[in-house]
Write a protein that holds these residues in place. Structure first.
Motif, PDB file in Angstrom:
ATOM      1  N   ALA A  38      -3.631  -5.382 -50.025  1.00 41.60           N
ATOM      2  CA  ALA A  38      -3.181  -6.638 -49.573  1.00 41.60           C
ATOM      3  C   ALA A  38      -4.460  -7.151 -48.592  1.00 41.60           C
ATOM      4  CB  ALA A  38      -2.244  -6.407 -48.474  1.00 41.60           C
ATOM      5  N   PRO A  39      -4.991  -8.283 -48.765  1.00 37.78           N
ATOM      6  CA  PRO A  39      -6.246  -8.707 -47.884  1.00 37.78           C
ATOM      7  C   PRO A  39      -5.677  -8.550 -46.261  1.00 37.78           C
ATOM      8  CG  PRO A  39      -4.986 -10.611 -48.782  1.00 37.78           C
ATOM      9  CD  PRO A  39      -4.337  -9.386 -49.351  1.00 37.78           C
ATOM     10  N   LEU A  40      -6.913  -8.547 -45.690  1.00 36.17           N
ATOM     11  CA  LEU A  40      -6.844  -8.658 -44.109  1.00 36.17           C
ATOM     12  C   LEU A  40      -6.815 -10.234 -43.760  1.00 36.17           C
ATOM     13  CD1 LEU A  40      -6.790  -7.455 -41.116  1.00 36.17           C
ATOM     14  CD2 LEU A  40      -9.394  -7.780 -41.389  1.00 36.17           C
ATOM     15  N   VAL A  41      -5.605 -10.795 -43.148  1.00 35.97           N
ATOM     16  CA  VAL A  41      -5.462 -12.224 -43.011  1.00 35.97           C
ATOM     17  C   VAL A  41      -6.072 -12.308 -41.613  1.00 35.97           C
ATOM     18  CG1 VAL A  41      -4.056 -14.275 -42.561  1.00 35.97           C
ATOM     19  CG2 VAL A  41      -3.792 -12.501 -44.326  1.00 35.97           C
ATOM     20  N   ALA A  42      -7.286 -13.109 -41.252  1.00 37.87           N
ATOM     21  CA  ALA A  42      -7.736 -13.416 -39.875  1.00 37.87           C
ATOM     22  C   ALA A  42      -7.629 -14.925 -39.722  1.00 37.87           C
ATOM     23  CB  ALA A  42      -9.240 -13.103 -39.986  1.00 37.87           C
ATOM     24  N   ILE A  43      -6.678 -15.157 -38.476  1.00 38.06           N
ATOM     25  CA  ILE A  43      -6.432 -16.670 -38.511  1.00 38.06           C
ATOM     26  C   ILE A  43      -7.400 -17.005 -37.033  1.00 38.06           C
ATOM     27  CG2 ILE A  43      -4.839 -18.024 -37.435  1.00 38.06           C
ATOM     28  CD1 ILE A  43      -2.455 -16.375 -38.651  1.00 38.06           C
ATOM     29  N   ASP A  44      -8.141 -17.902 -37.213  1.00 36.39           N
ATOM     30  CA  ASP A  44      -8.871 -18.525 -36.158  1.00 36.39           C
ATOM     31  C   ASP A  44      -8.093 -19.136 -35.012  1.00 36.39           C
ATOM     32  OD1 ASP A  44     -11.060 -19.597 -34.517  1.00 36.39           O
ATOM     33  OD2 ASP A  44     -11.546 -21.171 -35.927  1.00 36.39           O
ATOM     34  N   ALA A  45      -7.981 -18.530 -33.797  1.00 41.58           N
ATOM     35  CA  ALA A  45      -7.276 -18.988 -32.803  1.00 41.58           C
ATOM     36  C   ALA A  45      -7.986 -19.930 -31.939  1.00 41.58           C
ATOM     37  CB  ALA A  45      -6.562 -17.803 -32.088  1.00 41.58           C
ATOM     38  N   SER A  46      -9.106 -20.482 -31.997  1.00 39.84           N
ATOM     39  CA  SER A  46     -10.019 -21.195 -31.209  1.00 39.84           C
ATOM     40  C   SER A  46      -9.446 -22.477 -31.065  1.00 39.84           C
ATOM     41  CB  SER A  46     -11.420 -21.522 -31.706  1.00 39.84           C
ATOM     42  OG  SER A  46     -11.431 -21.911 -32.963  1.00 39.84           O
ATOM     43  N   ALA A  47      -9.732 -23.037 -29.451  1.00 37.55           N
ATOM     44  CA  ALA A  47      -9.137 -24.570 -29.378  1.00 37.55           C
ATOM     45  C   ALA A  47      -9.465 -25.504 -30.252  1.00 37.55           C
ATOM     46  CB  ALA A  47      -9.471 -24.741 -28.007  1.00 37.55           C
ATOM     47  N   SER A  48     -10.616 -25.467 -30.980  1.00 36.07           N
ATOM     48  CA  SER A  48     -11.245 -26.622 -31.673  1.00 36.07           C
ATOM     49  C   SER A  48     -10.335 -27.005 -32.887  1.00 36.07           C
ATOM     50  CB  SER A  48     -12.461 -26.264 -32.559  1.00 36.07           C
ATOM     51  OG  SER A  48     -12.293 -25.035 -33.453  1.00 36.07           O
ATOM     52  N   ALA A  72       2.173 -21.240 -42.215  1.00 33.32           N
ATOM     53  CA  ALA A  72       3.219 -20.127 -42.867  1.00 33.32           C
ATOM     54  C   ALA A  72       3.311 -20.646 -44.017  1.00 33.32           C
ATOM     55  CB  ALA A  72       4.641 -20.724 -42.127  1.00 33.32           C
ATOM     56  N   ASP A  73       3.474 -21.811 -44.593  1.00 36.48           N
ATOM     57  CA  ASP A  73       3.519 -22.288 -46.053  1.00 36.48           C
ATOM     58  C   ASP A  73       2.464 -22.027 -47.021  1.00 36.48           C
ATOM     59  OD1 ASP A  73       5.926 -22.912 -45.362  1.00 36.48           O
ATOM     60  OD2 ASP A  73       5.407 -24.965 -45.097  1.00 36.48           O
ATOM     61  N   SER A  74       1.013 -22.183 -46.464  1.00 37.27           N
ATOM     62  CA  SER A  74      -0.168 -22.107 -47.307  1.00 37.27           C
ATOM     63  C   SER A  74      -0.608 -20.697 -47.420  1.00 37.27           C
ATOM     64  CB  SER A  74      -1.003 -23.070 -47.009  1.00 37.27           C
ATOM     65  OG  SER A  74      -0.517 -24.558 -47.030  1.00 37.27           O
ATOM     66  N   VAL A  75      -0.419 -20.117 -46.255  1.00 37.01           N
ATOM     67  CA  VAL A  75      -1.237 -18.826 -45.966  1.00 37.01           C
ATOM     68  C   VAL A  75      -0.433 -17.535 -45.981  1.00 37.01           C
ATOM     69  CG1 VAL A  75      -2.870 -17.656 -44.615  1.00 37.01           C
ATOM     70  CG2 VAL A  75      -3.067 -19.932 -44.749  1.00 37.01           C
ATOM     71  N   LEU A  76       0.575 -17.542 -45.124  1.00 37.66           N
ATOM     72  CA  LEU A  76       1.325 -16.091 -44.921  1.00 37.66           C
ATOM     73  C   LEU A  76       2.200 -15.989 -46.266  1.00 37.66           C
ATOM     74  CD1 LEU A  76       2.105 -16.594 -41.294  1.00 37.66           C
ATOM     75  CD2 LEU A  76       0.287 -15.391 -42.195  1.00 37.66           C
ATOM     76  N   SER A 117       3.579  -9.029 -48.072  1.00 36.81           N
ATOM     77  CA  SER A 117       4.490  -9.067 -46.759  1.00 36.81           C
ATOM     78  C   SER A 117       3.605  -8.060 -45.964  1.00 36.81           C
ATOM     79  CB  SER A 117       5.760  -8.740 -46.738  1.00 36.81           C
ATOM     80  OG  SER A 117       6.048  -7.506 -47.791  1.00 36.81           O
ATOM     81  N   ASP A 118       2.986  -6.783 -46.660  1.00 42.38           N
ATOM     82  CA  ASP A 118       2.495  -5.837 -45.978  1.00 42.38           C
ATOM     83  C   ASP A 118       0.909  -6.190 -45.519  1.00 42.38           C
ATOM     84  OD1 ASP A 118       1.568  -5.809 -48.422  1.00 42.38           O
ATOM     85  OD2 ASP A 118       1.352  -3.620 -48.693  1.00 42.38           O
ATOM     86  N   LEU A 140     -11.020 -10.050 -30.995  1.00 34.81           N
ATOM     87  CA  LEU A 140     -10.168  -9.608 -32.031  1.00 34.81           C
ATOM     88  C   LEU A 140      -9.039  -8.972 -31.542  1.00 34.81           C
ATOM     89  CD1 LEU A 140     -10.230  -9.403 -35.407  1.00 34.81           C
ATOM     90  CD2 LEU A 140     -10.944  -7.014 -34.908  1.00 34.81           C
ATOM     91  N   ARG A 141      -7.550  -9.215 -32.311  1.00 41.07           N
ATOM     92  CA  ARG A 141      -6.563  -8.630 -31.861  1.00 41.07           C
ATOM     93  C   ARG A 141      -5.370  -8.694 -32.851  1.00 41.07           C
ATOM     94  NH1 ARG A 141      -8.108 -13.750 -29.471  1.00 41.07           N
ATOM     95  NH2 ARG A 141      -6.428 -15.155 -29.255  1.00 41.07           N
ATOM     96  N   ASP A 142      -4.703  -7.719 -32.961  1.00 39.32           N
ATOM     97  CA  ASP A 142      -3.459  -7.600 -34.098  1.00 39.32           C
ATOM     98  C   ASP A 142      -2.506  -8.670 -33.843  1.00 39.32           C
ATOM     99  OD1 ASP A 142      -5.059  -5.764 -35.448  1.00 39.32           O
ATOM    100  OD2 ASP A 142      -4.193  -4.143 -34.226  1.00 39.32           O
ATOM    101  N   GLU A 143      -1.665  -8.909 -35.020  1.00 40.52           N
ATOM    102  CA  GLU A 143      -0.768  -9.949 -34.951  1.00 40.52           C
ATOM    103  C   GLU A 143       0.236  -9.912 -35.936  1.00 40.52           C
ATOM    104  OE1 GLU A 143       1.251 -11.356 -32.780  1.00 40.52           O
ATOM    105  OE2 GLU A 143      -0.189 -12.729 -32.015  1.00 40.52           O
ATOM    106  N   ASN A 144       1.555 -10.095 -35.761  1.00 33.08           N
ATOM    107  CA  ASN A 144       2.300 -10.052 -36.873  1.00 33.08           C
ATOM    108  C   ASN A 144       2.904 -11.648 -37.448  1.00 33.08           C
ATOM    109  OD1 ASN A 144       4.569 -11.244 -35.238  1.00 33.08           O
ATOM    110  ND2 ASN A 144       5.033  -9.146 -34.347  1.00 33.08           N
ATOM    111  N   ALA A 145       3.654 -11.585 -38.640  1.00 29.72           N
ATOM    112  CA  ALA A 145       3.576 -12.840 -38.953  1.00 29.72           C
ATOM    113  C   ALA A 145       4.821 -13.793 -38.265  1.00 29.72           C
ATOM    114  CB  ALA A 145       4.310 -12.660 -40.388  1.00 29.72           C
ATOM    115  N   ASP A 146       5.554 -13.150 -37.728  1.00 24.91           N
ATOM    116  CA  ASP A 146       6.544 -13.924 -36.736  1.00 24.91           C
ATOM    117  C   ASP A 146       5.787 -14.607 -35.697  1.00 24.91           C
ATOM    118  OD1 ASP A 146       8.676 -13.374 -38.388  1.00 24.91           O
ATOM    119  OD2 ASP A 146       9.179 -11.603 -37.390  1.00 24.91           O
TER     120      ASP A 146
END
Length: 626
Positions: free
Chosen positions: A64-74, A94-98, A103-104, A114-120
């Motif tokens: 399963a790939p590592l999903v990295a979400i850009d959380a910048s204010a831009s 949620a619809d296009s990526v997750l 699920s794993d 960089l910080r870990d996160e879960n889908a919810d």
């Protein structure tokens, strides 16, 4: 597959050694009972060998790939109704990526950290980071052997990191409607100014994805608008640079210089202003006094103004008791020259070094004393004269050695020395005719926080006039001298913020003004109670500059031993429009790493191996074998 082949080979070898070689070889064939025992032995050894070799239990599946979400204010720049946009952005995420990944799949947030996160929790995210750094996510994916799925708007601070993305990586770019947006990207001002001088503010403007109409730019000094200039229309993702002059009002203080952009239809107000603190005084920061002006003075003054980027005033004595202001050549009396020289933070005296400014006890200035060589005697008819030629021999160990070590000493024109320069550290040594003992031509001394440079000789302008590497050496030498002097040009504050634009999400740079290696400063944000201030311990060690942690936007009053200063933290650079450097699609060719379930991860192979060994043992007992 190779592990299973090795396990089967070991099983067959064990069966042949136990039953084929000992029993059936002599008779030429095996009995049915021996075939059964050999089969049980081969099966048991095969299973045990497969467990020991780590054989797979099934077909390999891509990791399963590592999903990295850009959380910048831009993400939230120029979006109109921000709450509506954030809801739509979360729905796209949620619809296009997750939903498109397993699920794993591990999920991380990138931006200023960089910080870990879960889908919810990811579907409840509000992007607020003050940076867009993706290098940590690329390194995490590579260390895990996974591909990277980067969710970004394409505005990445370290775009070169994407070239190192693991095979199979891709970028997902969520859509948003473009709007008119133009922001102030940069503001260049001198760190200090003299009251009454003209301040030139160089402003860089940047447009977003939509062409912008004409507008205007306002310059504000403290609480008063002092200038307004027109701003031309900009094409999508275009930029322009505008220089606005403004006269600095009188008074010793720290002045806040703010530029404000007014453009019709602009959708993002958070990038329309930029503020910088400038120290204003009635004394010039640098004063150059020459009692014997020559071409050396002209060339060195150009380097002085370029190296310090502060107001510099120069005064020339062209005849006994006759003084002129450099540039305009307006007359000025010697008393005024002495008064300005006494108040200068950096004073350079060229010519008669016995000339002294008015005595002053309030200023601890950095000073340079430059003694030119005496004029060469004019030869009479029939006489042969030769000007002594001194050639640069090297840069001995000194505070300026790092900046001068690479100078082309063997190809520099000669100069004429006025005698050895006296100081604690020799900056530049010269030899007469490239022979004999080298003599110090430039030396420095630092005592009690005050820095002094002594320069001997004339003819340094010959380096600059020759151009090429020789001119570069001239600029490097005098730039290093003035940089070193300017770090101690009379600022009594133990520490102060380094001049320039400071933005939220970026570390704050501090410069030491005294001799203490550890300085405590107190920060109080304007508009907050005085008791809400915070203290920082700046550990300089042997350095003159250090960085501290990031601060939220605002104007801070800084208190340190020796005096106060002002620090302005502007809105994050994430609010400034810029051209996306990454587009949606694959980041790296190839396929992602794959994992196959190991046989040893299941319990039944151990039970099977035990049952086969037990079955063989019972069959041997029935056959009358041990």
């Amino acid at each position: 597959m190779i592990r299973w082949l090795l396990a089967v080979a070991l099983g067959l070898l064990a069966a042949w050694l136990a039953y084929g070689r000992a029993g059936g070889v002599s008779r030429g064939r095996l009995s049915l009972q021996e075939w059964l025992l050999a089969t049980l032995r081969a099966a048991a050894v095969t299973v045990v060998a497969a467990l020991l070799l780590g054989a797979p239990r099934g077909a390999a599946r891509p990791r399963a790939p590592l999903v990295a979400i850009d959380a910048s204010a831009s993400w939230r720049r120029a979006v109109g109704d921000e709450s509506t946009f954030v809801k739509a952005w979360r729905a796209q995420l949620a619809d296009s990526v997750l939903r498109a990944v397993d699920s794993d799949a591990p999920i991380v947030l990138v931006g200023d950290s960089l910080r870990d996160e879960n889908a919810d929790r990811a579907t409840q995210l509000i992007p607020t980071d003050g940076a867009s750094r993706v290098r940590p996510a690329v390194d995490r994916a590579a260390s895990l052997g996974r591909s990277l799925v980067l969710v970004s708007d394409g505005e990445v601070d370290d775009a070169d990191a994407l070239a190192d993305a693991p095979p199979g990586s891709r970028l997902v770019q969520l859509t948003r409607a473009p709007r008119i947006d133009v922001g102030v990207a940069d503001l260049v001002l001198p760190s200090s100014a003299t009251a009454g001088d003209t301040l030139a503010a160089a402003v860089t403007l940047a447009a977003g994805a939509v062409a912008t109409p004409d507008g205007s730019l306002v310059v504000r000094l403290d609480d008063a608008d002092v200038a307004r200039v027109p701003v031309p229309a900009l094409a999508p993702f275009a930029s322009t640079r505008i220089t606005v002059p403004a006269i600095v009002p009188r008074g010793d203080r720290t002045m806040l210089v703010q530029v404000r952009l007014d453009v019709a239809g602009d959708a993002e107000p958070r990038n329309d202003t930029l503020t910088v603190a400038v120290d204003v005084g009635d004394r010039p920061s640098a004063v150059f006094v020459s009692t014997a002006p020559d071409i050396d003075v002209r060339e060195v003054l150009s380097v002085l103004r370029g190296a310090l980027d502060v107001p510099t005033r120069a005064y020339f004595r062209v005849a006994p008791n006759v003084w002129r202001v450099e540039g305009s050549l307006q007359p000025v009396n010697e008393a005024e020259v002495k008064a300005r020289a006494a108040a200068a933070g950096l004073l350079i005296i060229h010519g008669d070094t016995a000339w002294r400014p008015t005595a002053s006890r309030s200023v601890s200035a950095a000073r340079a004393f430059w003694v030119p060589a005496p004029p060469t005697e004019i030869a009479r008819a029939g006489d042969l004269t030769r000007t002594p030629e001194w050639y640069a021999a090297g840069a001995p160990p000194s505070p300026l050695m790092a900046a001068l070590a690479a100078l082309p000493f063997d190809s520099l024109p000669p100069v004429t020395l006025a005698g050895p320069a006296r100081g604690a550290d020799t900056v530049l040594a010269m030899q007469l005719g490239k022979r004999g003992v080298a003599q110090p031509a430039i030396a420095t001394t630092e005592a009690g926080g005050t820095r002094t440079a002594v320069i001997s000789g004339s003819g340094y302008a010959g380096w600059s006039l020759r151009a090429g590497r020789s001119r570069e050496a001239f600029t490097a030498l005098w730039g290093a001298i003035f940089d070193w002097l300017s770090a101690g040009r009379g600022d009594l504050r133990a520490a102060r913020p380094v001049s320039g634009v400071v933005r939220a999400g970026e570390p704050v740079r501090w410069r030491r003004g005294g001799t203490d290696s550890i300085v405590t400063v107190r920060l109080t944000r304007r508009g907050s109670p005085a008791s809400a201030g915070d203290s920082l311990a700046l550990r300089f060690g042997a350095r003159f500059e250090v960085v501290s942690t990031v601060l939220p936007p605002g104007v801070y009053d800084v208190t340190a031993e020796g005096g106060a200063s002002v620090l302005v933290v502007n809105a994050s650079s994430e609010w400034v429009p810029r051209t996306p450097v990454a587009a949606a699609g694959p980041l790296a060719r190839g396929t992602a790493g794959a994992d196959a379930p190991r046989l040893a991860d299941a319990g039944w192979p151990f039970v099977l191996a035990l049952l086969l060994l037990c079955a063989e043992w019972m069959a041997r007992r029935v056959a009358g074998q041990r």
